[in-house]
Design a protein around this motif. Structure first.
Motif, short mmCIF file in Angstrom:
data_model
loop_
_atom_site.label_atom_id
_atom_site.label_comp_id
_atom_site.label_asym_id
_atom_site.label_seq_id
_atom_site.Cartn_x
_atom_site.Cartn_y
_atom_site.Cartn_z
N ARG A 39 0.85 -1.18 0.00
CA ARG A 39 0.00 0.00 0.00
C ARG A 39 0.88 1.23 0.00
N ASN A 40 0.36 2.33 -0.48
CA ASN A 40 1.09 3.59 -0.46
C ASN A 40 0.46 4.54 0.54
N LEU A 41 1.18 4.76 1.66
CA LEU A 41 0.77 5.73 2.66
C LEU A 41 1.93 6.72 2.82
N PRO A 42 1.97 7.78 1.99
CA PRO A 42 3.08 8.73 2.06
C PRO A 42 3.27 9.29 3.46
N LEU A 43 4.53 9.47 3.83
CA LEU A 43 4.84 9.93 5.19
C LEU A 43 4.11 11.21 5.54
#
Length: 230
Positions: A39-43
């Motif tokens: 999954r992509n959860l940007p900082l």
């Protein structure tokens, strides 16, 4: 407490614990290439709302670009503060994964997707008389990659090395040692351009531990329009 882990531990967590992969890089970098199923959860967006996409009952493995990147070390304790009990930081990041010739998803066109995975190989004590038929029977007409135990690359033997060599000479005696290699994670287009400028037609592809991954031969390889079919 966040645990820092390596590639082998990541694979073990995925296989045995159904771990969740989270890439904390911006969306553009995620789209270029990411670990399968991540999954992509940007900082910058990591908070209670975005973390709600994750299952708190399963381990979470966060990663970013490489060991220099500090986004995953910052994201992991953030997830702990948000109530996740088992959080791991894959500190070497996705470049470590890609360099090991492991599957990926995304738009990137990498050497891994087009290299030959069955190059002709030889061992240090093989004789020239044995090597010549292997090279000239090879459709690419490229080179024999000389390996030691564990598939560690030692050098190459091609038509140039064979020229004038005695039939009983060994591969180790005539091979080109210390040849330039590239990783499976190398972007194909840029590499082909560099090889063209250098007038180099073949490139040995190795993993970060020096083991053979494949061979890139420009005479038979053309950049694909899409990424590898995973």
């Amino acid at each position: 407490m966040v645990q820092r882990i390596d590639r082998d531990t990541v694979r073990d967590l995925l296989e045995t614990r159904d771990a969740q992969l989270v890439e904390v890089l911006p969306g553009e970098e995620y789209g270029w290439a990411h670990l399968p199923g991540a999954r992509n959860l940007p900082l910058k967006e990591l908070g209670a709302r975005t973390a709600a996409e994750l299952d708190r009952s399963r381990p979470v493995v966060v990663y970013c670009h490489d060991w220099i990147c500090d986004m995953s070390p910052r994201a992991a304790p953030r997830l702990e503060r948000l109530g996740f009990g088992e959080v791991y930081d894959y500190t070497a990041g996705k470049m470590d994964w890609l360099s090991a010739d492991l599957p990926y998803e995304g738009e990137a066109i990498l050497v891994a997707g087009v290299m030959r995975r069955d190059p002709v190989i030889a061992f240090p004590d093989d004789r020239v008389a044995e090597l010549e038929p292997r090279i000239f029977a090879d459709p690419a007409g490229a080179a024999v990659v000389v390996l030691r135990e564990g598939k560690i690359v030692q050098g190459v033997v091609g038509p140039r090395e064979l020229k004038g060599a005695a039939p009983d000479a060994t591969a180790e005696e005539i091979m080109s040692f210390g040849v330039t290699t590239v990783r499976p994670s190398e972007e194909l287009t840029g590499l082909l351009e560099r090889m063209d400028r250098a007038k180099t037609h073949t490139m040995v592809v190795t993993r970060t531990d020096g083991t053979l991954a494949g061979l890139l031969a420009t005479d038979v390889v053309r950049a694909p329009e899409t990424g590898p079919d995973l």
